[in-house]
Design an enzyme around this catalytic site. Sequence first.
Site, mmCIF file in Angstrom:
data_model
loop_
_atom_site.group_PDB
_atom_site.id
_atom_site.type_symbol
_atom_site.label_atom_id
_atom_site.label_comp_id
_atom_site.label_asym_id
_atom_site.label_seq_id
_atom_site.Cartn_x
_atom_site.Cartn_y
_atom_site.Cartn_z
ATOM 1 N N CYS A 77 0.846 -1.213 0.000
ATOM 2 C CA CYS A 77 0.000 0.000 0.000
ATOM 3 C C CYS A 77 0.878 1.259 0.000
ATOM 4 C CB CYS A 77 -0.985 -0.048 1.169
ATOM 5 S SG CYS A 77 -2.256 1.205 0.993
ATOM 6 N N GLU A 165 -1.837 -8.735 4.306
ATOM 7 C CA GLU A 165 -1.853 -9.113 5.720
ATOM 8 C C GLU A 165 -3.261 -9.255 6.281
ATOM 9 O OE1 GLU A 165 -1.137 -6.251 4.416
ATOM 10 O OE2 GLU A 165 -1.502 -4.543 5.723
ATOM 11 N N ASP A 220 -3.668 -12.881 29.749
ATOM 12 C CA ASP A 220 -2.575 -11.970 29.401
ATOM 13 C C ASP A 220 -1.695 -11.649 30.606
ATOM 14 O OD1 ASP A 220 -4.040 -11.997 27.099
ATOM 15 O OD2 ASP A 220 -4.919 -10.008 27.393
HETATM 16 P P1 XMP Z 1 -13.953 -4.834 22.307
HETATM 17 O O1 XMP Z 1 -15.058 -4.597 23.280
HETATM 18 O O2 XMP Z 1 -13.123 -3.611 22.091
HETATM 19 O O3 XMP Z 1 -12.995 -5.886 23.010
HETATM 20 O O4 XMP Z 1 -14.409 -5.447 21.025
HETATM 21 C C1 XMP Z 1 -11.976 -6.594 22.358
HETATM 22 C C2 XMP Z 1 -11.344 -7.522 23.366
HETATM 23 O O5 XMP Z 1 -10.631 -6.757 24.341
HETATM 24 C C3 XMP Z 1 -11.163 -6.980 25.638
HETATM 25 N N1 XMP Z 1 -11.139 -5.692 26.309
HETATM 26 C C4 XMP Z 1 -10.188 -5.318 27.180
HETATM 27 N N2 XMP Z 1 -9.130 -5.982 27.670
HETATM 28 N N3 XMP Z 1 -8.562 -4.111 28.979
HETATM 29 C C5 XMP Z 1 -8.322 -5.374 28.579
HETATM 30 O O6 XMP Z 1 -7.369 -5.989 29.056
HETATM 31 C C6 XMP Z 1 -9.606 -3.374 28.544
HETATM 32 O O7 XMP Z 1 -9.801 -2.231 28.940
HETATM 33 C C7 XMP Z 1 -10.469 -4.022 27.598
HETATM 34 N N4 XMP Z 1 -11.595 -3.622 26.950
HETATM 35 C C8 XMP Z 1 -11.982 -4.666 26.151
HETATM 36 C C9 XMP Z 1 -12.564 -7.511 25.410
HETATM 37 O O8 XMP Z 1 -13.013 -8.276 26.511
HETATM 38 C C10 XMP Z 1 -12.355 -8.329 24.159
HETATM 39 O O9 XMP Z 1 -11.776 -9.573 24.450
#
Ligand code: XMP
Length: 502
Positions: A77, A165, A220
Amino acid sequence: MILILDFGGQYNQLIARRVREQNVYCEVHTALSMEKIRAFKPEGIILTGGPCSVYEEGSLLPPQEIFNLGVPILGICYGAQALAQVLGGKVCSGQSEYGKTELELLSASKLFAGVEKKSVVWMSHTDRIFTAPNNFSVIGATTSCPIAAMEDSARNFYAVQFHPEVVHTEAGAKIFSNFVDICGCKRDWKMSSFVAETISQLKNKIGDGKVLCALSGGVDSSVAAVLLSKAVGQNLTCVFVDHGLLRKNEAAQVEAVFKNFDLNFIQVDAGERFLAKLRGVIEPERKRKIIGEEFIRVFEEVSKKIGAVDYLVQGTIYPDVIESGLGKSAVIKSHHNVGGLPDFVDFKEIVEPLRLLFKDEVRQVGRELGLPENIVSRQPFPGPGLGIRIIGEVTAQKVKIVQEADAIYREEISKAGVKDLAQYFAALTNMRSVGVMGDGRTYDYAVALRAVLTSDFMTAKAAQIPWDVLNAAANRIVNEVKGVNRVLYDCTSKPPATIEFE
Ligand code: XMP
């Protein structure tokens, strides 16, 4: 190794992931000097996408000398346009192409070995290459982009206007596989190499400094904790903050698991403190920031008690980083461990050893480290916890409702043996509606159930949970959880929704 020169595109870390999937080591770097580029001794270089125009004044371009290193180069790109510009081609604004497009291959190329003559690719651009540089031949086109792929096969320079990717590019993996073969990479890099390299980097960086790890009990932070304990041993203290926004019985479960590990473990019960800070707050970003800040304040207090702690470790992973707004990417949500951090953090440094990995890669690292499967395959739970699964104001009563409803839903899913769900949970809406129970009227909350299928959590599909399971969960929730008279199922995908509700 393959060196990825980063020009700020949304999908740049995905490029690294695709290279890693070929078992080839790579690093992503921005604005490197030629001296540093040479020091890497790359076997190949990839130039990424980016939001700028190569012909704008001050736009970031790769140094001309990389084309004299004698290594294969792939421009993607913006990277393709930058390659064209530096080598004497012409780049102009053209007709925008966004989304899935059909690419037609025009002649044989090592880059496209094994790729169908016509295949779907993912495009996202307005500028395009109008004139290829000398010695380049055009090897692929779409209807609105006559130079969608070009090569100088003698020097192994390749440029593609589309994004190989992105999963929507059907032959993406094949193209990366071909490129690493063109580079002559040995394909001997594995997650075990990541583990060994990261532990050694952490040892060098931290030495005999003291480290505090923010442990939530999720995949994590657990993986980050074990990596750190391998690097610094007893100089690590893991602090598990129970912010009162955890799932039912979760605090006790986390404590039971980590008491068995050879690391210092401290649990802080801070439920009331978090609830007090959240009183009256309804705006999701504000909630996230408050929870993020309070976390740090608790850690700072623990660290003062321990004394002379320099580093705070967090289990931040790549999707957290992107969604909190990286470079020029938009802020979707401030993940409390990234964008939710207060401006002032009283530690010498925050260490995030998993910052460049995706969830499934973190799980692989966890297995490499010998973490038990019940932790490694746990579904993700966000740092701000139930605080962002309660729409609107968070109160003790609402926390109790969502904990109970969520526990029932998870029990029913597990009883029915529903497999392969990436994440599933109950959230509490702020909608109250009329119902009838026994002979009386109720005016209670609606609980929303959600379950999604995804591997990278950047996009997700709503899962089709069998009706019987939903029905059983809904019946139990309205009967067993006081304050709920309605259960809804969320069948939206991400995008346009997100996985969590706030
Ligand atoms: P969303 O809601 O953005 O979430 O689609 C994507 C993934 O990330 C997790 N999630 C978080 N994990 N801190 C974290 O460690 C956060 O503030 C947070 N917010 C969302 C969510 O559960 C999903 O797996």
